[in-house]
Design an enzyme around this catalytic site. Sequence first.
Site, PDB file in Angstrom:
ATOM      1  CG  PHE A  49      69.065  44.409  29.244  1.00 52.94           C
ATOM      2  CD1 PHE A  49      70.231  44.072  29.931  1.00 52.94           C
ATOM      3  CD2 PHE A  49      67.868  43.842  29.662  1.00 52.94           C
ATOM      4  CE1 PHE A  49      70.200  43.189  31.014  1.00 52.94           C
ATOM      5  CE2 PHE A  49      67.827  42.951  30.737  1.00 52.94           C
ATOM      6  CZ  PHE A  49      69.004  42.627  31.415  1.00 52.94           C
ATOM      7  CB  ALA A  50      68.262  41.694  23.534  1.00 56.84           C
ATOM      8  CD  GLU A  65      65.272  47.849  34.741  1.00 57.54           C
ATOM      9  OE1 GLU A  65      65.770  47.662  35.861  1.00 57.54           O
ATOM     10  OE2 GLU A  65      65.529  48.832  34.033  1.00 57.54           O
TER      11      GLU A  65
HETATM   12  C1  LIG Z   1      58.206  50.010  27.819  1.00 58.57           C
HETATM   13  C2  LIG Z   1      58.838  48.671  27.945  1.00 58.57           C
HETATM   14  C3  LIG Z   1      60.195  48.541  27.717  1.00 58.57           C
HETATM   15  C4  LIG Z   1      60.802  47.285  27.791  1.00 58.57           C
HETATM   16  N1  LIG Z   1      62.142  47.168  27.525  1.00 58.57           N
HETATM   17  C5  LIG Z   1      62.727  45.952  27.560  1.00 58.57           C
HETATM   18  C6  LIG Z   1      64.111  45.804  27.221  1.00 58.57           C
HETATM   19  O1  LIG Z   1      64.807  46.785  26.903  1.00 58.57           O
HETATM   20  N2  LIG Z   1      64.656  44.562  27.252  1.00 58.57           N
HETATM   21  C7  LIG Z   1      63.932  43.456  27.587  1.00 58.57           C
HETATM   22  O2  LIG Z   1      64.501  42.371  27.587  1.00 58.57           O
HETATM   23  N3  LIG Z   1      62.613  43.560  27.899  1.00 58.57           N
HETATM   24  C8  LIG Z   1      61.998  44.771  27.899  1.00 58.57           C
HETATM   25  N4  LIG Z   1      60.654  44.908  28.185  1.00 58.57           N
HETATM   26  C9  LIG Z   1      59.889  43.709  28.468  1.00 58.57           C
HETATM   27  C10 LIG Z   1      59.548  43.527  29.943  1.00 58.57           C
HETATM   28  O3  LIG Z   1      60.689  43.223  30.680  1.00 58.57           O
HETATM   29  C11 LIG Z   1      58.456  42.452  30.028  1.00 58.57           C
HETATM   30  O4  LIG Z   1      57.293  43.025  29.457  1.00 58.57           O
HETATM   31  C12 LIG Z   1      58.195  42.015  31.463  1.00 58.57           C
HETATM   32  O5  LIG Z   1      59.262  41.240  31.946  1.00 58.57           O
HETATM   33  C13 LIG Z   1      56.887  41.191  31.583  1.00 58.57           C
HETATM   34  O6  LIG Z   1      56.811  40.230  30.615  1.00 58.57           O
HETATM   35  P1  LIG Z   1      55.469  40.105  29.721  1.00 58.57           P
HETATM   36  O7  LIG Z   1      55.153  41.442  29.182  1.00 58.57           O
HETATM   37  O8  LIG Z   1      55.710  39.004  28.749  1.00 58.57           O
HETATM   38  O9  LIG Z   1      54.334  39.714  30.734  1.00 58.57           O
HETATM   39  P2  LIG Z   1      53.986  38.258  31.306  1.00 58.57           P
HETATM   40  O10 LIG Z   1      55.205  37.619  31.878  1.00 58.57           O
HETATM   41  O11 LIG Z   1      53.218  37.508  30.280  1.00 58.57           O
HETATM   42  O12 LIG Z   1      53.021  38.649  32.501  1.00 58.57           O
HETATM   43  C14 LIG Z   1      51.694  39.114  32.299  1.00 58.57           C
HETATM   44  C15 LIG Z   1      51.071  39.337  33.684  1.00 58.57           C
HETATM   45  O13 LIG Z   1      51.090  38.110  34.443  1.00 58.57           O
HETATM   46  C16 LIG Z   1      51.788  38.328  35.656  1.00 58.57           C
HETATM   47  N5  LIG Z   1      52.554  37.122  36.019  1.00 58.57           N
HETATM   48  C17 LIG Z   1      53.475  36.451  35.291  1.00 58.57           C
HETATM   49  N6  LIG Z   1      53.963  35.430  35.994  1.00 58.57           N
HETATM   50  C18 LIG Z   1      53.358  35.458  37.193  1.00 58.57           C
HETATM   51  C19 LIG Z   1      53.445  34.669  38.384  1.00 58.57           C
HETATM   52  N7  LIG Z   1      54.294  33.648  38.476  1.00 58.57           N
HETATM   53  N8  LIG Z   1      52.661  35.000  39.435  1.00 58.57           N
HETATM   54  C20 LIG Z   1      51.825  36.062  39.366  1.00 58.57           C
HETATM   55  N9  LIG Z   1      51.689  36.838  38.288  1.00 58.57           N
HETATM   56  C21 LIG Z   1      52.455  36.549  37.215  1.00 58.57           C
HETATM   57  C22 LIG Z   1      52.716  39.503  35.396  1.00 58.57           C
HETATM   58  O14 LIG Z   1      53.085  40.143  36.610  1.00 58.57           O
HETATM   59  C23 LIG Z   1      51.843  40.365  34.512  1.00 58.57           C
HETATM   60  O15 LIG Z   1      50.959  41.100  35.314  1.00 58.57           O
HETATM   61  C24 LIG Z   1      60.031  46.148  28.133  1.00 58.57           C
HETATM   62  C25 LIG Z   1      58.659  46.296  28.375  1.00 58.57           C
HETATM   63  C26 LIG Z   1      58.061  47.538  28.288  1.00 58.57           C
HETATM   64  C27 LIG Z   1      56.591  47.672  28.545  1.00 58.57           C
END
Ligand SMILES: Cc1cc2nc3c(=O)[nH]c(=O)nc-3n(C[C@H](O)[C@H](O)[C@H](O)COP(=O)(O)OP(=O)(O)OC[C@H]3O[C@@H](n4cnc5c(N)ncnc54)[C@H](O)[C@@H]3O)c2cc1C
Length: 384
Positions: free
Chosen positions: A125-126, A364
């Site tokens: 799921f990308a 998620e």
């Molecule tokens: C083990 C693992 C597997 C994954 N697998 C997939 C996958 O298969 N497919 C896929 O598409 N993605 C995947 N991901 C990615 C995951 O969905 C993202 O890491 C997640 O959506 C958060 O994005 P980010 O890491 O860029 O954090 P950011 O969005 O940069 O957030 C960083 C911090 O800021 C906070 N934050 C952001 N916006 C706000 C706001 N408006 N108000 C308050 N706080 C905020 C967040 O809650 C977090 O604490 C995976 C991640 C992990 C760790």
Amino acid sequence: MTIPDLRPIHAFLDERHALLAGEASDFAAREVASRPEPRDDDAARRDARDLLARVGGAGWFEPIQNQDWRACCLVREALAAASPLADAVFALQGLGTLPILFSENESARERWVDAAIAGRAMAAFAMTEPEAGSDVAAMATTARRDGNSYRLDGTKTYISNAGIADFYTVFASTEPKAGGKGISCFVVPADTPGLTFVRPQILSAPHPLGEIAFKDCRIPVLNRLGEEGRGYALGLRTLDRMRATVGAAACGMAARALEEAFAHARSRRQFGKPLAEFQLIQEKLARMATDLTAARLLVYRCAWTADRGQARVTLEAAMAKAFATEAAQRIVDDAIQVLGAAGVMASNPVDRLYRAVRALRIYEGTTEIQHLVIAGQLMQDPGA
Ligand SMILES: Cc1cc2nc3c(=O)[nH]c(=O)nc-3n(C[C@H](O)[C@H](O)[C@H](O)COP(=O)(O)OP(=O)(O)OC[C@H]3O[C@@H](n4cnc5c(N)ncnc54)[C@H](O)[C@@H]3O)c2cc1C
């Protein structure tokens, strides 16, 4: 392993669920729990493919196809208690396959769904990108129409099963200025020219993750899932259904940690008596058990509501995921405290859970995003 205990969630289950939960738990204990933890990322990737064949071959992905959400939760609880990697394999089969099922794209369904459910094809799921994590609508990957095909260009990061999947369900912008309303969804076979596996991204827990890139990657219009510009809605609908199951996985890990903590507290003696007789330890165990029960009630309430046919369970799913994943983190951490030094040994099952459970609060949709969703829903309908 004596998981799962169905008594606290009995009100949300049908009779068939008791049988299914027992069988899932037996399968997980017999076929999954005894597997040693993979030593490195390459071994985790091989193990994930093997688990795919075993879990799928035994029919445990079928609740995804049947959209039986309580069954999905019970299977994830059982798998996660035995092996977080096996649970991740289940999660990605759901995330990668549901957009195909929801879109009713018959050719994609014929090519991928049966194979994915039988464990013969691995899904991914990308959605996430380097500059678009929580802010999905900021994605920069584009899909430009060119006759009977689309040309995909861009990078996806933190993608589970990257490099080992057979197909990717990909979100890309067909109308970049339209934000979320300009995103479309596609199924892209892994061997499509122009799609490359850039690099693995290595976690502290075994979990195949990585970056993929699209460069002039051409896919037929037939591979679009749903209407153009409706891809984000399809992604949200998928997450709406899958988030309670993430909560279920968290409960499976927490239940296993609690079981290990109880067993240790009863057998380990200090100051002349078992740890379980000290009130400070009892307080921890009581809090862990209460948190776990509350988490499971939220998870199964959500799955039950979805099984009854409610179109969206956005509020229920956000509450279940946020509460269960946060509670599981506390429970696993407390379990380590009860185990003392034994709990931080890499070979201990609770240490394995400690490394695995953390990511559930992030993927998620992070806990913060779930809280924003809950607040948004309450503001729309204060009575909710
Ligand atoms: C083990 C693992 C597997 C994954 N697998 C997939 C996958 O298969 N497919 C896929 O598409 N993605 C995947 N991901 C990615 C995951 O969905 C993202 O890491 C997640 O959506 C958060 O994005 P980010 O890491 O860029 O954090 P950011 O969005 O940069 O957030 C960083 C911090 O800021 C906070 N934050 C952001 N916006 C706000 C706001 N408006 N108000 C308050 N706080 C905020 C967040 O809650 C977090 O604490 C995976 C991640 C992990 C760790």
